[in-house]
Design a protein around this motif. Structure first.
Motif, short mmCIF file in Angstrom:
data_model
loop_
_atom_site.label_atom_id
_atom_site.label_comp_id
_atom_site.label_asym_id
_atom_site.label_seq_id
_atom_site.Cartn_x
_atom_site.Cartn_y
_atom_site.Cartn_z
N LEU A 73 0.85 -1.19 0.00
CA LEU A 73 0.00 0.00 0.00
C LEU A 73 0.88 1.24 0.00
CD1 LEU A 73 -2.57 -1.03 2.77
CD2 LEU A 73 -2.69 -1.48 0.32
N ILE A 77 -4.92 6.33 0.05
CA ILE A 77 -5.75 5.16 -0.25
C ILE A 77 -6.88 5.09 0.79
CG2 ILE A 77 -5.81 2.63 -0.33
CD1 ILE A 77 -2.85 2.71 -1.16
N ILE A 85 -8.23 -7.35 0.14
CA ILE A 85 -7.05 -7.04 -0.66
C ILE A 85 -6.12 -8.25 -0.55
CG2 ILE A 85 -5.21 -5.38 -1.12
CD1 ILE A 85 -7.99 -4.12 -1.23
N LEU A 91 -0.93 -1.63 -4.63
CA LEU A 91 -1.75 -0.42 -4.66
C LEU A 91 -0.82 0.79 -4.62
CD1 LEU A 91 -3.75 -2.68 -3.90
CD2 LEU A 91 -4.96 -1.01 -2.50
N ILE A 95 -6.14 5.94 -4.59
CA ILE A 95 -7.06 4.82 -4.82
C ILE A 95 -8.20 4.88 -3.82
CG2 ILE A 95 -7.28 2.31 -4.70
CD1 ILE A 95 -4.22 2.25 -5.46
N LEU A 109 -3.20 -1.49 -8.88
CA LEU A 109 -4.11 -0.35 -9.01
C LEU A 109 -3.33 0.95 -8.90
CD1 LEU A 109 -7.01 -1.39 -6.57
CD2 LEU A 109 -6.80 -1.92 -9.01
#
Length: 225
Positions: A73, A77, A85, A91, A95, A109
């Protein structure tokens, strides 16, 4: 699709996203892409501390969500309730993931809004895109978000082109869109509500709502199928 069919109002039900306010004041959904970062920066701190935990700076995860330890991550976010997830998801930041979503193993993403009940469960890349309520991308399907000639993306509506001013623009999936395994959604792709994309498709341009996309010269209405 005509320009009027490409609007936020006609493509998305905003009750199914935490980011509804992000879309206010815009006409077309791709117009929100540039504002995702700032929206998260402002909205994240207002989330309920009873429901969300800021696990690192600018990353808010609902306490009912499941995030595997191997997932990466970045920053900015928001991950909604009951979302999963999975292992090695990547990520990259900017997001917003809604409720009851699945972000799959090795899925990447970047700069996206993902509405509630969306699944991108297996080896997907989704960048600079908006995925509507209950949309689904099959295994190894992806968005291509930069043209090979690096020119700005233009959306080709039936009644004229729309200059987006964006170099990075993946795909806009309306609510209830199904994308088949191994498909590529080229820069500037817009898919209308309740449409299905056949596996291994290369999609460019706009696909009408309630359509089955079998190929660029073979698109039928579901009522005709």
């Amino acid at each position: 699709m005509k320009k009027s069919e490409l609007t936020i109002e006609n493509m998305y039900d905003l009750q199914y996203t935490e980011a509804a306010e992000l879309f206010r004041g815009h006409t077309y959904p791709w117009e929100v892409l540039a504002g995702i970062h700032d929206f998260i920066a402002q909205y994240g701190p207002t989330l309920s501390k009873e429901d969300y935990k800021e696990v690192k700076p600018h990353v808010w995860i609902h306490k009912s969500a499941k995030v595997f330890d191997s997932a990466y991550l970045a920053e900015y976010i928001i991950i909604g309730p009951e979302t999963e997830i999975r292992q090695c998801a990547f990520l990259r930041g900017n997001i917003i993931v809604g409720a009851n979503c699945v972000i799959g193993n090795s899925t990447e993403l970047k700069n996206v809004v993902i509405f509630d009940n969306v699944q991108v469960p297996h080896y997907n890349y989704v960048g600079d895109s908006v995925l509507g309520y209950k949309s689904h991308m099959g295994a190894a399907s992806l968005t291509s978000n930069v043209k090979s000639d690096k020119k700005l993306v233009v959306v080709h509506a039936e009644d004229g082109d729309i200059e987006t001013g964006l170099k990075k623009f993946g795909a806009m999936l309306s609510d209830h869109v199904e994308v088949g395994c191994g498909s590529v959604l080229n820069p500037g792709t817009v898919i209308g509500r309740n449409s299905n994309i056949y596996p291994l498709s290369s999609v460019r341009g706009c696909v009408d709502a309630d359509s089955i996309y079998k190929g660029k010269d073979d698109i039928v209405k579901k009522t005709e199928a």
